[in-house]
Design a protein around this motif. Structure first.
Motif, mmCIF file in Angstrom:
data_model
loop_
_atom_site.group_PDB
_atom_site.id
_atom_site.type_symbol
_atom_site.label_atom_id
_atom_site.label_comp_id
_atom_site.label_asym_id
_atom_site.label_seq_id
_atom_site.Cartn_x
_atom_site.Cartn_y
_atom_site.Cartn_z
ATOM 1 N N VAL B 189 38.033 13.610 44.815
ATOM 2 C CA VAL B 189 36.837 13.704 44.539
ATOM 3 C C VAL B 189 37.443 13.994 42.808
ATOM 4 O O VAL B 189 38.409 14.983 42.665
ATOM 5 N N ILE B 190 37.650 13.089 41.992
ATOM 6 C CA ILE B 190 38.242 13.268 40.533
ATOM 7 C C ILE B 190 36.867 13.423 39.103
ATOM 8 O O ILE B 190 35.912 12.506 39.088
ATOM 9 N N ASP B 191 36.707 13.923 38.758
ATOM 10 C CA ASP B 191 36.513 14.038 37.170
ATOM 11 C C ASP B 191 36.685 13.656 35.979
ATOM 12 O O ASP B 191 38.327 13.809 36.513
ATOM 13 N N GLU B 192 36.553 13.886 34.739
ATOM 14 C CA GLU B 192 36.949 12.843 34.166
ATOM 15 C C GLU B 192 38.139 13.713 33.265
ATOM 16 O O GLU B 192 37.760 14.589 32.935
ATOM 17 N N VAL B 193 39.558 13.420 34.334
ATOM 18 C CA VAL B 193 40.425 14.172 33.832
ATOM 19 C C VAL B 193 41.146 14.222 33.388
ATOM 20 O O VAL B 193 42.259 14.833 32.473
ATOM 21 N N LEU B 194 40.909 12.441 33.322
ATOM 22 C CA LEU B 194 42.233 11.788 32.584
ATOM 23 C C LEU B 194 42.226 11.549 30.822
ATOM 24 O O LEU B 194 42.852 11.454 30.626
ATOM 25 N N ALA B 195 40.833 12.117 30.568
ATOM 26 C CA ALA B 195 41.027 12.596 28.728
ATOM 27 C C ALA B 195 42.300 13.046 27.971
ATOM 28 O O ALA B 195 41.883 14.198 26.985
ATOM 29 N N VAL B 196 43.414 13.429 29.126
ATOM 30 C CA VAL B 196 44.346 14.394 28.925
ATOM 31 C C VAL B 196 45.452 13.822 28.432
ATOM 32 O O VAL B 196 46.085 12.603 29.073
ATOM 33 N N GLY B 197 46.446 14.347 28.145
ATOM 34 C CA GLY B 197 47.880 13.887 27.888
ATOM 35 C C GLY B 197 48.104 12.287 27.195
ATOM 36 O O GLY B 197 46.775 11.857 26.574
#
Lengths: 288, 433
Positions: B189-197
């Motif tokens: 389960v993944i929340d908006e975590v790709l808004a980084v890097g």
């Protein structure tokens, strides 16, 4: 459709999330599966505290010596409280060594939810892992304090003081277990309540101080009479402190059987603590 | 055996607004005393008057949601803020319990709501990998086995024995994601975590998530980045006001539906407040229109050479320096905005003056910029300080005001210009160097 839903209901699910868990569903097995996490938490607390301090663990040696020195001067030399014929310094240090472990357990577990809200809000693991790891890592400081106490005891014995170590020493690990249980039990009850009342924290340190004065840390049980004696006996820490003195100093005004009271008290507090903690942990994120 | 790995049945979650307690024992005493004397409650909060799912003192973040997820499915969850996506993830991750309903799960579930949860700044990268792994539910043996792979993926092997407080934020995030990427649960389960890097690392992360799905694991992914959803997900669910509005394998159509949804606003060239819409204490939009040079409302498609004006009429009730008025420009060709512009982007002397009472401001979309096609202007009015948005009055993710216009043909002064691809078609300057 009817058929498929009946197939589903018969299936084996690994996990079922429900609105309310049963009061008795404590999931202690799950805590055991996360033992690696408990170990790492202990180690994190230990390392994080000592990286970048000059004195490091030496602090654990200085602090009890200073506290005991202050007690000896104020209660022994100025107030002239009796110490059952024991040298005041070892008398106070024995009480301090025991009390400081209980106190550390109580203080550090009572903030579990509030201090870890950010972590608890992002990932699931058995919440109990945090207070349990704290209880165990406090053992490190207890062992150091115990060693300091034994060193001073040896010095007083060599200097000819009338103290004798008895066979009750064998009970010391058990005393530690009782204190850990009491500290954890009270701590997690308070931490569950602080999810609702933040200011309870201030009350805790005050309450712990009161509890100390209602225990034989700074005076022997033999001096307390009448109603006072009963109040002090009601304190579950009293038998623990008295037995610790009996073990190392050979003097106590209490029948060792009283320890059973502490054990019973500890089991009840721990049970109540576990139940409230588990009741709060499933929804506390909504209120913090 | 069926291959359903998650079964959500009649799930609801109700949050209580404010009045559970004041947070302190002293506060509760004060409240009790005030009530006794018939005084107003000093702790009563004032809420946004127009919250959709309010029910007395409660708000329903999720309402009677049921769905099933099959093994190997990559399910994307989209919807405006406050639609219940995050609440659903929190329940699936066991961070909070539902109010009613049941979730049944088969297999090991791991959730990644934040990158680097539990990282301790004083510990080294190596130590944090173990700690973070344990927090996510990995045993020491598991981390031992994957350690090299994790470090390799993160690309910080040189600094693995340095305390992470000396890491750059990019390194920190890379290491944290690397741990999470090697969890190998049955359900992720993944929340908006790709808004980084940086962009490269984001690409790597998306690739890793794609691999996870391809290996037959189940992924549930919440994002506002539609192109990521479209790339990764085999099925998408649109949440609105705590319920599932759309659910299906026709990912693109659902995304389009969501993006083009008028959400209470209108898509035309004029928007007019019908009376009490957007009633709030700061700024009430009254009329928004798209017009030409002469101030006439645009009703027909125009050429790219024509300048287009956005005219905003509104009532400022409370002058606040943080109030910002702007708009997103969307093209039908992309889910991503073409750009965002705001009234105070330029030098302070050039900002339009915002006074108490009626204000009319306008902004120009220059000629020779846009390509052929349909464009949507989505108004933004919010209170903002630095990076933090304090209060959204109008926003494309929430309550929208949208207007559209069409560019029908692109011409330039060049004799060589031919119809070309691209979201925009600016005529840029070329010269001898």
């Amino acid at each position: 459709m009817q058929k498929s839903s009946s197939i589903i209901s018969q299936e084996q699910w690994d996990m079922i999330i429900r609105p309310k868990r049963s009061w008795w569903d404590l999931r202690l097995g799950e805590l055991w599966r996360y033992r690696d996490l408990i170990r790492l938490f202990m180690w994190r607390d230990f390392v994080a505290v000592y990286k970048q301090t000059i004195l490091g663990p030496l602090w654990y040696v200085i602090q009890p010596v200073l506290t005991t020195g202050v007690f000896t001067v104020i209660f022994g030399n100025i107030a002239r409280l009796p110490t059952d014929g024991l040298p005041p310094f070892v008398f106070y240090m024995a009480g301090n060594t025991v009390w400081s472990y209980f106190n550390a357990c109580l203080m550090s577990t009572s903030n579990t939810f509030v201090d870890n809200a950010a972590l608890f809000g992002k990932v699931y693991f058995p919440r109990l892992a945090v207070p349990v790891s704290v209880i165990i890592s406090n053992l490190v400081s207890f062992v150091i304090r115990l060693a300091v106490f034994l060193a001073f005891l040896l010095y007083f014995v060599l200097a000819g003081a009338s103290v004798r170590t008895t066979v009750w020493v064998l009970l010391v690990p058990f005393l530690v277990l009782i204190m850990a249980g009491l500290g954890l039990g009270f701590g997690i009850i308070i931490s569950s309540l602080t999810t609702k009342y933040r200011d309870l924290r201030h009350l805790v340190s005050f309450g712990a101080q009161l509890l100390m004065y209602a225990s034989p840390v700074i005076y022997p049980l033999s001096t307390a009479q009448g109603v006072w004696r009963w109040m002090i006996l009601a304190n579950p820490m009293t038998p623990v402190i008295e037995l610790f003195r009996l073990a190392f100093l050979g003097v106590s005004a209490l029948n060792p059987v009283y320890l059973l009271y502490s054990v019973g008290f500890m089991l009840v507090v721990l049970m109540v603590g576990l139940l409230t903690f588990h009741h709060v942990e499933s929804t506390f994120m909504d209120t913090v | 055996m069926s291959d359903i790995v998650i079964s959500v049945e009649n799930l609801s979650k109700r949050y209580r607004l404010g009045v559970i307690g004041t947070g302190t024992f002293y506060g509760d005493l004060k409240r009790w005393w005030a009530r006794r004397r018939g005084m107003p409650d000093p702790f009563l909060k004032v809420y946004e008057a127009d919250h959709n799912n309010r029910d007395g003192d409660f708000v329903w973040a999720l309402r009677d949601v049921s769905f099933r997820v099959r093994r190997g499915e990559a399910l994307g969850i989209i919807g405006p803020n406050g639609a219940g996506k995050s609440t659903l993830l929190k329940i699936l991750s066991q961070i909070t319990a539902p109010t009613t309903g049941v979730v049944k799960i088969k297999g090991k579930i791991a959730s990644l709501l934040e990158v680097g949860t539990g990282f301790h700044p004083e510990l080294t990268g190596r130590e944090n990998v173990y700690l973070n792994g344990a927090i996510m539910g990995m045993s020491r043996a598991e981390v031992d086995r994957k350690f090299d792979e994790i470090v390799d993926f993160s690309g910080v092997e040189k600094f693995i024995d340095t305390p992470v407080k000396r890491y750059s934020s990019g390194m920190y995030v890379r290491l944290a994601f690397a741990v999470a990427a090697h969890l190998e649960p049955d359900i992720l389960v993944i929340d908006e975590v790709l808004a980084v890097g940086d962009a490269d690392f984001q690409k790597k992360c998306l690739g890793k998530m794609g691999d996870v799905a391809a290996e037959g694991r189940t992924v549930i992914f919440v994002s506002h980045r539609m192109e990521a959803i479209e790339r990764l997900c085999s099925r998408v669910m649109l949440f609105q006001q705590g319920s599932i509005a759309l659910d299906g394998m026709n990912v693109r159509e659902i995304i389009d539906e969501y993006l083009l949804d008028d959400g209470g606003g209108t898509v035309g060239s004029v928007w007019e407040n019908s009376g009490d819409e957007f009633d709030n204490e700061w700024f009430k939009p009254l009329r928004v229109e798209i017009c030409n040079d002469a101030g006439e409302v645009l009703t027909t498609p125009v050429r790219n050479s024509e300048e287009i004006f956005l005219r905003i009429e509104g009532d400022v009730r409370w002058v606040n320096k943080d109030l910002a008025i702007g708009y997103y420009l969307f093209s039908e060709k992309s889910h991503y905005p073409v750009y965002y512009s705001q009234h105070n982007d330029g030098a302070p002397v050039d900002w339009p003056k915002i006074r108490k009472g009626l204000n009319v401001i306008k902004t120009r979309i220059p000629g020779y910029l846009l390509n052929e096609g349909l464009y949507t202007v989505s108004l933004v009015v919010h209170l903002r300080t630095g990076l933090a948005t304090k209060f959204r009055i109008v926003h494309p993710d929430e309550r929208k005001i949208q207007l559209s216009f069409e560019i029908s043909s692109v011409v330039t002064d060049s004799t060589n210009w031919i119809k070309r691809r691209g979201v925009i078609a600016p005529v840029l300057e070329w010269m001898n160097a």
